[in-house]
Design a protein around this motif. Structure first.
Motif, PDB file in Angstrom:
ATOM      1  N   ALA A   1       0.871  -1.175  -0.078  1.00 25.61           N
ATOM      2  CA  ALA A   1       0.115   0.181   0.010  1.00 25.61           C
ATOM      3  C   ALA A   1       0.831   1.219  -0.107  1.00 25.61           C
ATOM      4  O   ALA A   1       0.569   2.105  -0.655  1.00 25.61           O
ATOM      5  N   LEU A   2       1.984   1.217   0.704  1.00 23.23           N
ATOM      6  CA  LEU A   2       2.777   2.565   0.826  1.00 23.23           C
ATOM      7  C   LEU A   2       3.622   2.407  -0.576  1.00 23.23           C
ATOM      8  O   LEU A   2       3.813   3.917  -0.863  1.00 23.23           O
ATOM      9  N   TYR A   3       3.943   1.485  -0.897  1.00 24.87           N
ATOM     10  CA  TYR A   3       4.558   1.564  -2.466  1.00 24.87           C
ATOM     11  C   TYR A   3       3.953   2.307  -3.271  1.00 24.87           C
ATOM     12  O   TYR A   3       4.343   3.071  -4.060  1.00 24.87           O
ATOM     13  N   TRP A   4       2.475   2.280  -3.326  1.00 24.33           N
ATOM     14  CA  TRP A   4       1.776   2.926  -4.397  1.00 24.33           C
ATOM     15  C   TRP A   4       1.485   4.438  -3.966  1.00 24.33           C
ATOM     16  O   TRP A   4       1.518   5.400  -4.898  1.00 24.33           O
ATOM     17  N   GLU A   5       1.880   4.962  -2.720  1.00 24.15           N
ATOM     18  CA  GLU A   5       2.131   6.325  -2.557  1.00 24.15           C
ATOM     19  C   GLU A   5       3.493   6.675  -3.043  1.00 24.15           C
ATOM     20  O   GLU A   5       3.749   7.975  -3.622  1.00 24.15           O
ATOM     21  N   LEU A   6       4.504   5.765  -3.090  1.00 24.31           N
ATOM     22  CA  LEU A   6       5.766   6.439  -3.611  1.00 24.31           C
ATOM     23  C   LEU A   6       5.722   6.279  -5.302  1.00 24.31           C
ATOM     24  O   LEU A   6       6.212   7.192  -5.858  1.00 24.31           O
ATOM     25  N   LEU A   7       5.119   5.408  -5.871  1.00 28.71           N
ATOM     26  CA  LEU A   7       4.880   5.111  -7.279  1.00 28.71           C
ATOM     27  C   LEU A   7       4.003   6.519  -7.702  1.00 28.71           C
ATOM     28  O   LEU A   7       4.515   7.178  -8.788  1.00 28.71           O
ATOM     29  N   LEU A   8       3.080   6.603  -7.190  1.00 25.39           N
ATOM     30  CA  LEU A   8       1.831   7.620  -7.534  1.00 25.39           C
ATOM     31  C   LEU A   8       2.478   9.030  -7.471  1.00 25.39           C
ATOM     32  O   LEU A   8       2.567   9.993  -8.259  1.00 25.39           O
ATOM     33  N   TRP A   9       3.303   9.193  -6.315  1.00 23.09           N
ATOM     34  CA  TRP A   9       4.232  10.451  -6.180  1.00 23.09           C
ATOM     35  C   TRP A   9       5.184  10.639  -7.375  1.00 23.09           C
ATOM     36  O   TRP A   9       5.213  11.843  -8.158  1.00 23.09           O
ATOM     37  N   ASP A  10       5.870   9.778  -7.645  1.00 25.10           N
ATOM     38  CA  ASP A  10       6.951   9.575  -8.807  1.00 25.10           C
ATOM     39  C   ASP A  10       5.978  10.040 -10.070  1.00 25.10           C
ATOM     40  O   ASP A  10       6.894  10.681 -10.962  1.00 25.10           O
ATOM     41  N   ARG A  11       4.824   9.641 -10.312  1.00 28.77           N
ATOM     42  CA  ARG A  11       4.297   9.799 -11.492  1.00 28.77           C
ATOM     43  C   ARG A  11       3.577  11.058 -11.534  1.00 28.77           C
ATOM     44  O   ARG A  11       2.572  11.281 -12.577  1.00 28.77           O
ATOM     45  N   GLY A  12       3.426  12.170 -10.534  1.00 22.71           N
ATOM     46  CA  GLY A  12       2.956  13.143 -10.557  1.00 22.71           C
ATOM     47  C   GLY A  12       1.297  13.175 -10.429  1.00 22.71           C
ATOM     48  O   GLY A  12       0.788  13.996 -10.679  1.00 22.71           O
ATOM     49  N   PHE A  13       0.871  12.282  -9.422  1.00 24.17           N
ATOM     50  CA  PHE A  13      -0.521  11.858  -9.192  1.00 24.17           C
ATOM     51  C   PHE A  13      -0.920  13.089  -8.371  1.00 24.17           C
ATOM     52  O   PHE A  13      -2.176  13.397  -8.756  1.00 24.17           O
ATOM     53  N   ASN A  14      -0.281  13.524  -7.418  1.00 23.93           N
ATOM     54  CA  ASN A  14      -0.640  14.795  -6.688  1.00 23.93           C
ATOM     55  C   ASN A  14      -0.515  16.107  -7.491  1.00 23.93           C
ATOM     56  O   ASN A  14       0.662  16.529  -7.466  1.00 23.93           O
ATOM     57  N   ASP A  15      -1.464  16.580  -7.740  1.00 24.42           N
ATOM     58  CA  ASP A  15      -1.608  17.867  -8.756  1.00 24.42           C
ATOM     59  C   ASP A  15      -1.430  19.055  -8.183  1.00 24.42           C
ATOM     60  O   ASP A  15      -0.488  19.902  -8.756  1.00 24.42           O
ATOM     61  N   THR A  16      -1.819  19.445  -6.973  1.00 26.74           N
ATOM     62  CA  THR A  16      -1.594  20.661  -6.160  1.00 26.74           C
ATOM     63  C   THR A  16      -0.827  20.658  -5.362  1.00 26.74           C
ATOM     64  O   THR A  16      -0.137  19.674  -4.577  1.00 26.74           O
ATOM     65  N   PRO A  17      -0.018  22.085  -4.857  1.00 29.39           N
ATOM     66  CA  PRO A  17       1.052  21.656  -3.595  1.00 29.39           C
ATOM     67  C   PRO A  17       0.362  21.259  -2.344  1.00 29.39           C
ATOM     68  O   PRO A  17       1.191  20.867  -1.424  1.00 29.39           O
ATOM     69  N   GLU A  18      -1.017  21.529  -2.026  1.00 26.48           N
ATOM     70  CA  GLU A  18      -1.343  21.100  -0.880  1.00 26.48           C
ATOM     71  C   GLU A  18      -1.749  19.386  -0.892  1.00 26.48           C
ATOM     72  O   GLU A  18      -1.414  18.780   0.195  1.00 26.48           O
TER      73      GLU A  18
END
Length: 734
Positions: free
Chosen positions: A586-603
């Motif tokens: 589950a934590l790996y997906w946080e890392l992978l989605l971060w690397d892929r730019g899933f989090n759009d906004t600075p917040e």
């Protein structure tokens, strides 16, 4: 011929492991709990598992998917909602035809599901299957046909008593809107309940005059009881969490619930028989199937049919002690001795390692390594009562001690010392802090990232608004996964994301939402103090929640529960319900989605970075506590001062970590397991050896085990009987 049954007709107690197969008549299955003799076998070759029906996973998938869908509607049998996934809650089987259904939408959805499976099975070429699999295919086809007939019978039963419960669909609409976490209009819902209460009174008055057949009235009473049960759940979901709902609903709900109770009792015992003339039953038409969905209901059947089989399943079961002689008497099996482990190493020599399947080779390596470790520790005892640094926090828990931690790390195939892991966490901390500063600058706070975190904490959904916010985050992640073809996301799984609200008592140790078969949302209630409410609101803000909603459900815990239940039996259970897999995935997906730019906004980026920093902190404070360096209070202060936690939430986090429900390595397993899988992703996906989807699907098929073993399972590296399993996934740490 004896009718073989799945889906609608399977007993709920049979939907686990190999027992499902034995009960369904799908060929001989050895239950090791009864058949395994005591002692270590000298020759393992007679214990090699013979080839099983290649239809076994197909049958299991159909059975559990249908069971899961059944829980998504009003009137689901107790335990059905969120079931059929393994792990927390297996669910229950389909309700038999004589039980009165409540939801027409359920009948339509299940009919579409059965028709989709019927069409897919019709396309299978049975001539390519083994004899056992052809028999299973025929049985499954018969079962689906029987289930379709049962749906029509249930529809007829529902139609025949619809006049006795004319308010049914109104309540079903409320219940199913809650299951799907649709927007709550409390004023409108209160008006609906008030109208239903008056309709109940009118229905009773009419039946007192006209009467109804007793059998029909008894079935209608069952329906009313189911509706009342689901309305209790509906009320409990919102009450206390949504202030407008609580204000509007107190009296209308109390009156409506009492009216349902009285009406069910009237139907059961007091309704008079009808007078002369036939009892009017509306015309009954066939169930209209729900529209087909674009993602389909049926998995890749050819992929399931061609899965390799694990011939060491029974041997691993014996090695782990399941079915040993001591257990047959009701007690635990005797602890293996050093001589037992020597015998196991000798017994492995009777197998031809190179002739085994890859899964079986991994099992071989697991048995060999475990036996060698136990022999090395024979006669060695850990220091008694490792010192724990005390304080006035009142948080209980024993320290593990440095040597105990090292043993635990070796068991998890983690080739680093506690000091090296603290250095790893510090290195990750430094990276996160630099990224925090970047996001902070975007928000106008310069390098003062803690002010940026405070800014994000104050952006939270209004009271009552968190369920819909989390729902949208779950669907955002699913849409992203599908759009980028990152992992197979089954349609049934996406329809089956139950949500409950976490009680104030549970929030004392779980200040943030949790997931699995369902997502449990942590949010303040009207029973909390002002300070508790504000800390809960701020700790469950939009940014923080966006970063971990997918961790709890899809592609995180929920998806591993879903696939784990369906692939049960694909390979031997290594007994490793290890947090390095369960939390690491589950934590790996946080890392992978971060690397892929899933989090759009600075917040959103600050929310994701806050949690990564939190996972770094878990490594540090849990290791330092268990080595006797820090007290629980120092761990709390560290989370507040270093990461930026609310103090109530930090206290709950530390209490959860040390009070005894989790092993000493559990809290550090999140980030370490995630880093391990990310390192594996770099080896196999970024190198071009596998696609992302194939990589992730294979991990889900393999399931929980130490990540070093998972690395070997997913790669094409040649395995050797004497190879080392150690893997420096983070390189050398100095």
């Amino acid at each position: 011929m004896r009718q073989r049954t799945f889906g609608l007709l399977v007993s709920p107690i049979l939907l686990t492991g190999v027992v499902l197969w034995a009960a369904a008549g799908l060929g001989p299955v050895v239950d090791a709990r009864q058949a395994a003799p005591a002692g270590v076998p000298a020759d393992l070759r007679p214990l090699l598992t013979p080839r099983q029906s290649e239809m076994r996973m197909v049958v299991r998938w159909y059975t559990l998917d249908r069971q899961t869908l059944d829980g998504n509607y009003a009137g689901a049998t107790q335990g059905g909602r969120g079931g059929g996934r393994g792990g927390r809650g297996q669910g229950v089987a389909e309700a038999p035809a004589e039980i009165v259904p409540v939801s027409p939408a359920r009948l339509s959805r299940l009919k579409r599901f059965d028709l989709s499976w019927q069409e897919a099975l019709a396309r299978l070429d049975g001539s390519r299957l083994t004899d056992a699999a052809r028999g299973d295919l025929a049985s499954l086809r018969e079962t689906i046909a029987a289930n379709l007939q049962a749906l029509e019978a249930q529809h007829a039963a529902l139609t025949s008593i619809s006049a006795l419960v004319p308010f049914r669909q109104t309540l079903v609409d409320l219940i199913e809107a809650r299951i799907r976490v649709q927007e709550m209009d409390a004023a409108r819902a209160a008006g609906v309940l008030d109208t239903v209460t008056r309709e109940i009174a009118a229905s009773r008055a009419r039946l007192e005059r006209e009467g109804a057949p007793r059998p029909a009235a008894a079935r209608a009473a069952q329906m009313v009881d189911l509706l009342r049960r689901d309305m209790d759940e509906w009320f409990g979901f919102y009450n206390g969490y949504d202030p407008l709902f609580t204000w509007w609903m107190g009296v209308p709900y109390k009156e409506g619930s009492a009216a349902l109770i009285d009406y069910a009792a009237f139907l059961q015992s007091d309704v008079p028989e009808p007078g002369a003339g036939p009892y009017a039953v509306p015309p009954i038409s066939p169930v209209e199937p729900a529209p087909a969905n674009p993602h389909g209901d049926v998995p890749d059947l050819q992929a399931l049919l061609t899965l390799p089989q694990d011939e060491l399943t029974e041997i691993v079961r014996r090695f782990r002690g399941v079915g040993e002689g001591g257990r047959r008497g009701g007690g635990p099996p005797p602890a293996p001795s050093a001589d037992d482990y020597r015998r196991w190493l000798d017994a492995l020599e009777t197998l031809d390692f190179d002739a085994l399947s890859r899964n079986a080779q991994l099992n071989y390596l697991f048995i060999r390594r475990t036996s060698q470790i136990r022999l090395e520790r024979a006669g060695v005892t850990l220091p008694a009562n490792p010192p724990r640094k005390t304080d006035d926090s009142g948080i209980p828990g024993d320290a593990r001690g440095r040597q105990g931690l090292i043993w635990d790390l070796v068991d998890e195939v983690i080739p680093y010392t506690p000091e090296e892991l603290i250095a790893l966490a510090d290195r990750e901390f430094a990276w996160v802090e630099e990224e925090m500063k970047k996001a902070s600058r975007e928000l106008g706070y310069g390098d003062d990232w803690k002010r940026a975190v405070e800014h994000v904490k104050n952006q939270y959904p209004p009271p009552g608004g968190q369920p819909v916010a989390v729902r949208d985050m779950l669907h955002e992640a699913i849409d992203y996964l599908r759009a980028h073809d990152l992992v197979t996301v089954p349609q049934v799984a996406t329809e089956s994301l139950p949500m409950i609200m976490m009680s104030p008592e549970r929030q004392l140790v779980n200040p943030f939402f949790t997931g699995g078969t369902r997502i449990s949302v942590s949010y303040p209630t009207d029973t909390m103090t002002y300070a508790q409410r504000m800390q809960s609101l701020r700790g469950n803000n939009y940014g923080f929640s966006h970063a971990v909603a997918h961790h709890e459900m899809i592609p995180g815990h929920n998806l591993t529960f879903y696939t784990g239940a369906r692939y049960d039996g694909y390979r031997a259970d290594l007994g490793a319900s290890t947090p390095f897999f369960t939390e690491g995935w589950a934590l790996y997906w946080e890392l992978l989605l971060w690397d892929r730019g899933f989090n759009d906004t600075p917040e959103e980026r600050i929310g994701a970075l806050f949690w990564r920093m939190h996972r770094c902190a878990r490594i540090v404070f849990s290791l330092r506590f268990h080595m006797g360096d820090w007290s629980p209070q120092e761990a709390i202060d560290f989370l507040v001062d270093r990461v930026g936690h609310e103090r109530e939430n930090a206290t709950a986090e530390v209490r959860r970590s040390f009070q005894g429900n989790y092993g000493p390595l559990y809290q550090m397993a999140y980030l370490l397991g995630g880093i391990q899988i990310r390192s594996l992703h770099r080896e196999l996906v970024e190198s071009g050896r596998m696609t992302a989807r194939a990589f992730h699907d294979e991990i889900l098929r393999q399931g929980s085990m130490p990540i070093a073993l998972l690395r070997l399972a997913t790669s094409n590296e040649r395995l050797r009987a004497d190879m080392s399993l150690d893997w420096k996934f983070y390189g050398d740490i100095r």
